[in-house]
Design a protein around this motif. Sequence first.
Motif, PDB file in Angstrom:
ATOM      1  N   ALA A 136       5.523   0.119   5.318  1.00 62.88           N
ATOM      2  CA  ALA A 136       4.132   0.347   4.931  1.00 62.88           C
ATOM      3  C   ALA A 136       3.193  -0.407   5.867  1.00 62.88           C
ATOM      4  O   ALA A 136       3.469  -1.537   6.273  1.00 62.88           O
ATOM      5  N   VAL A 137       2.092   0.244   6.231  1.00 62.96           N
ATOM      6  CA  VAL A 137       1.109  -0.343   7.148  1.00 62.96           C
ATOM      7  C   VAL A 137      -0.252  -0.421   6.452  1.00 62.96           C
ATOM      8  O   VAL A 137      -0.512   0.266   5.458  1.00 62.96           O
ATOM      9  N   PHE A 138      -1.117  -1.236   7.010  1.00 63.63           N
ATOM     10  CA  PHE A 138      -2.460  -1.409   6.450  1.00 63.63           C
ATOM     11  C   PHE A 138      -3.267  -0.138   6.680  1.00 63.63           C
ATOM     12  O   PHE A 138      -3.402   0.350   7.815  1.00 63.63           O
ATOM     13  N   THR A 139      -3.814   0.402   5.611  1.00 72.55           N
ATOM     14  CA  THR A 139      -4.598   1.620   5.705  1.00 72.55           C
ATOM     15  C   THR A 139      -5.553   1.676   4.519  1.00 72.55           C
ATOM     16  O   THR A 139      -5.666   0.722   3.742  1.00 72.55           O
ATOM     17  N   ARG A 140      -6.234   2.785   4.393  1.00 74.42           N
ATOM     18  CA  ARG A 140      -7.156   2.991   3.276  1.00 74.42           C
ATOM     19  C   ARG A 140      -6.850   4.347   2.662  1.00 74.42           C
ATOM     20  O   ARG A 140      -6.727   5.351   3.387  1.00 74.42           O
ATOM     21  N   HIS A 141      -6.689   4.391   1.361  1.00 77.00           N
ATOM     22  CA  HIS A 141      -6.457   5.666   0.682  1.00 77.00           C
ATOM     23  C   HIS A 141      -7.627   5.966  -0.239  1.00 77.00           C
ATOM     24  O   HIS A 141      -7.902   5.217  -1.187  1.00 77.00           O
ATOM     25  N   GLU A 142      -8.344   7.034   0.077  1.00 74.89           N
ATOM     26  CA  GLU A 142      -9.499   7.455  -0.710  1.00 74.89           C
ATOM     27  C   GLU A 142     -10.455   6.294  -0.991  1.00 74.89           C
ATOM     28  O   GLU A 142     -10.980   6.133  -2.092  1.00 74.89           O
ATOM     29  N   GLY A 143     -10.662   5.459   0.035  1.00 79.91           N
ATOM     30  CA  GLY A 143     -11.653   4.404  -0.049  1.00 79.91           C
ATOM     31  C   GLY A 143     -11.154   3.082  -0.572  1.00 79.91           C
ATOM     32  O   GLY A 143     -11.953   2.147  -0.735  1.00 79.91           O
ATOM     33  N   VAL A 144      -9.839   2.952  -0.829  1.00 80.99           N
ATOM     34  CA  VAL A 144      -9.261   1.702  -1.328  1.00 80.99           C
ATOM     35  C   VAL A 144      -8.182   1.225  -0.363  1.00 80.99           C
ATOM     36  O   VAL A 144      -7.304   2.003   0.025  1.00 80.99           O
ATOM     37  N   MET A 147      -1.311  -0.862   1.432  1.00 81.36           N
ATOM     38  CA  MET A 147      -0.229  -0.846   2.412  1.00 81.36           C
ATOM     39  C   MET A 147       0.545   0.439   2.154  1.00 81.36           C
ATOM     40  O   MET A 147       1.151   0.611   1.086  1.00 81.36           O
ATOM     41  N   GLY A 148       0.478   1.366   3.093  1.00 78.93           N
ATOM     42  CA  GLY A 148       1.057   2.678   2.833  1.00 78.93           C
ATOM     43  C   GLY A 148       1.527   3.380   4.086  1.00 78.93           C
ATOM     44  O   GLY A 148       1.771   2.761   5.121  1.00 78.93           O
ATOM     45  N   ALA A 149       1.615   4.690   4.008  1.00 83.69           N
ATOM     46  CA  ALA A 149       2.170   5.500   5.101  1.00 83.69           C
ATOM     47  C   ALA A 149       1.274   5.513   6.323  1.00 83.69           C
ATOM     48  O   ALA A 149       1.748   5.686   7.448  1.00 83.69           O
ATOM     49  N   GLY A 150      -0.033   5.377   6.122  1.00 79.56           N
ATOM     50  CA  GLY A 150      -0.956   5.408   7.259  1.00 79.56           C
ATOM     51  C   GLY A 150      -1.271   6.821   7.675  1.00 79.56           C
ATOM     52  O   GLY A 150      -2.095   7.494   7.067  1.00 79.56           O
ATOM     53  N   ALA A 151      -0.592   7.289   8.705  1.00 83.35           N
ATOM     54  CA  ALA A 151      -0.891   8.611   9.251  1.00 83.35           C
ATOM     55  C   ALA A 151       0.259   9.099  10.110  1.00 83.35           C
ATOM     56  O   ALA A 151       1.118   8.320  10.529  1.00 83.35           O
ATOM     57  N   LYS A 199      -2.069  -7.260   0.663  1.00 82.12           N
ATOM     58  CA  LYS A 199      -0.673  -7.305   1.105  1.00 82.12           C
ATOM     59  C   LYS A 199       0.299  -6.946  -0.013  1.00 82.12           C
ATOM     60  O   LYS A 199       1.449  -6.541   0.247  1.00 82.12           O
ATOM     61  N   ASP A 200      -0.166  -7.077  -1.242  1.00 78.29           N
ATOM     62  CA  ASP A 200       0.687  -6.748  -2.385  1.00 78.29           C
ATOM     63  C   ASP A 200       0.491  -5.317  -2.872  1.00 78.29           C
ATOM     64  O   ASP A 200       1.190  -4.877  -3.794  1.00 78.29           O
ATOM     65  N   GLY A 208      10.214   3.167  -7.342  1.00 80.30           N
ATOM     66  CA  GLY A 208       9.249   3.626  -8.328  1.00 80.30           C
ATOM     67  C   GLY A 208       7.801   3.438  -7.946  1.00 80.30           C
ATOM     68  O   GLY A 208       6.899   3.764  -8.735  1.00 80.30           O
ATOM     69  N   ARG A 209       7.547   2.905  -6.751  1.00 79.93           N
ATOM     70  CA  ARG A 209       6.153   2.709  -6.322  1.00 79.93           C
ATOM     71  C   ARG A 209       5.541   4.035  -5.857  1.00 79.93           C
ATOM     72  O   ARG A 209       6.227   4.941  -5.399  1.00 79.93           O
ATOM     73  N   THR A 210       4.226   4.096  -5.963  1.00 77.78           N
ATOM     74  CA  THR A 210       3.484   5.287  -5.527  1.00 77.78           C
ATOM     75  C   THR A 210       3.623   5.484  -4.024  1.00 77.78           C
ATOM     76  O   THR A 210       3.706   4.521  -3.254  1.00 77.78           O
ATOM     77  N   PHE A 211       3.639   6.744  -3.609  1.00 76.37           N
ATOM     78  CA  PHE A 211       3.565   7.071  -2.188  1.00 76.37           C
ATOM     79  C   PHE A 211       2.327   7.932  -1.978  1.00 76.37           C
ATOM     80  O   PHE A 211       2.242   9.064  -2.461  1.00 76.37           O
ATOM     81  N   TYR A 212       1.340   7.387  -1.274  1.00 77.82           N
ATOM     82  CA  TYR A 212       0.154   8.161  -0.913  1.00 77.82           C
ATOM     83  C   TYR A 212       0.422   8.857   0.411  1.00 77.82           C
ATOM     84  O   TYR A 212       0.806   8.228   1.395  1.00 77.82           O
TER      85      TYR A 212
END
Length: 538
Positions: A136-144, A147-151, A199-200, A208-212
Motif C-alpha cells: 500500500a502507498v500513500f494516496t487519496r481516495h475520494e478526498g480522504v 494507504m492504498g493501491a494508488g494508481a 499510516k494506519d 478483511g481490509r477494504t481495497f479501494y
Amino acid sequence: MRLKHLFLIAAMTLTHGVSAYAGSAATVNDTIGAEAMPAEIRPLGELPFKMKDLKRPTFPDKTVTVTLADVNTDGKITPAINDMIARLSKSGGGTVVVPEGHWKSGRITLKSNVNLHLEKNATIEFSGSIDDYQPAVFTRHEGVEIMGAGAFIYANGEKNIALTGDGVIMGPPMDAAMRTLPNGKSVVENDVPYTMPVKDRVCDGYDGRTFYRPKSFSPINCKNVLVEGVTFERSVLWNVNPVYCENVIIRGITVNSTDVPSGDGIDISSCKNVLIEYSTLNCGDDCFTLKAGRCDDGLRVGKPTENVVIRNCLAKEGHGGITCGSETAGGIRNVYLHDCLFYGTRTGFRFKTRRNRGGTVEKITYERIRLVDVREAFTWDLLGSAMYMGELARRYPPLDITPLTPTIKDITIRNFTVESADRLLTVNAIPEIPCSGVLIENGKIRTNKIIRTINDADGFTFRNLEIQATDNRITVDDSRNVTFENVTLHIPDGALDIEMKGKKTENITIITDGEKTVCHQGKKRNLTTKPLNAQPRR
C-alpha cells in the motif's frame, strides 16, 4: 402563491442550428478535442486571475526501450519497467519507451525526470489482481488520505515527470474480480476516521481490509507533471487524478470509460497551476472535475485547488461536463473554462457539495461554451440524497454553521449556447449559507423546462438571455435578490408562471428595457413592454 408575469416576448420561428452566440463558442471542428491538439502550448492569454504560463517539462536525451525480454514468467513487465524507470531517474533522467504491442503490468511507479512514452499501437493492460498493487502507498481516495493501491501509474514526491505518446492505458477486463469489490462499507469519511494516523489507514484488501480500486494515473505531491496524447480505456475508477501537485499540464488525452461506475475523466485534487486543453472525455461519471478534499480530513489537510485553466476541450458523455466538488474542504478557486463543447452530458455546469464537506468554491468563470443534448444545463446540488447523507440531506430546519459548512459563491457563466436541454436550471442550495454572487449572462437557450427551482440563493442574476422553452414555470423558494435583466422568453401563451415560496423570498426583480419591477408574493403585475406574439417550441 403563483404570479404570472409577462417578460419581453418576441415572435420567432424556431430553426435547428447554432445560435448567434455560438459564433464565438466552440463547435465540432478542428479547434476542440484531442484530435485538434497543436504541437505547441500557446500562452494562457488574459485570465480572470494571476497565473503564469506553463511549460512542458524537458528530459535528457537518453532512452531505454521495453522489449519482450522484459516480460516475466507471469507475463508482465512490472519489475523490468519499474527498474528501468528507477535506474534512469538515478542517472539523471530520460525516456522509457513502450513500443508497439500489447503489454501487461502491475503498478508502475514514475520517478523524477522520467518520461514514460507509449508509441503508437502500444497498449499497457493493467492487472485486475490486488496483489499487483502492493505494498500500500500513500494516496487519496475520494478526498480522504489513505494507504492504498494508488494508481496503475503512480508517483509520490517526484519532479519533472510525464506520461506521453499515442498509446493506450487500459484497465483489466470488465469481468475482473477487482471491479466487484465493494467501495468500502459506507461513505469513505465514515470508513476512515480522520483522527486515525494516515499510516494506519491501510486499505490493501488483505485480512478483511477494504481495497479501494486504483486510479489510472495519479501522482501525488509532484511538481511539473505532463500527460499528453495518451488514451485511457476501461478504467476501474477515476482516470487522471493528480493530487497535491503543482504545475500540471494535461493535453490531447482521450478517456473512454462510459461503462465504468465512478469512471471520472480528469479529477484535479488540491493542485495549483493546472492547464487542461484539447482533450476528449467519454465518462461513466463526471468529465472535468475539481476537488479539494473531503470532510474533516480535507479540512485537516487544508490544500485548495486553485489556478486552473480548461480550454478547447470536448465532453461527449458523462454526469457533468464541468463539476466543482463534491469534495470541497480545502477550497476551489480561480477556475477559468472557455471554448469547450459538452455534447450529451447529463449536466453541463455542475456545482456539487454536501453539508459536511466544508470549504469555499469561489471565483469561477466559464465562457464561450456550447451545450448540446444535455438533461440540465446548470445544476447546484449542495444537499445530496438521504441514502448517502441521512439527516444532512434534509433542507429544513437550517443547521448551525460549522467549519464543515461549505460556501459556494462568485460564479460567472457567460457567452454560451444551450442548443438543446430538457431543463435549464436547478438550484438546491444550503439554507444556512445560501449560494451567492452568481451571474449567468449572454446566452441563447433552447430547453423544454426553464427553472425547476431556485432554493436558498442570495444574489442570482440572469442577464441578456434569450430562452425558447415548451414550459413556462419557474419556482423561487426562500431565495432573495434574484434578478432577470433583459431576458427574452419564447414560451407558451407568452406568460411566465412564477411560483414564489418561503418566508425569505424577496427582491425578485425583472428589468426589461430599463423598466424595473419587483415581484412580491400575493401581488400580480403584467410586465409587458412590447406586443406579445410568443410561439411554442416546435
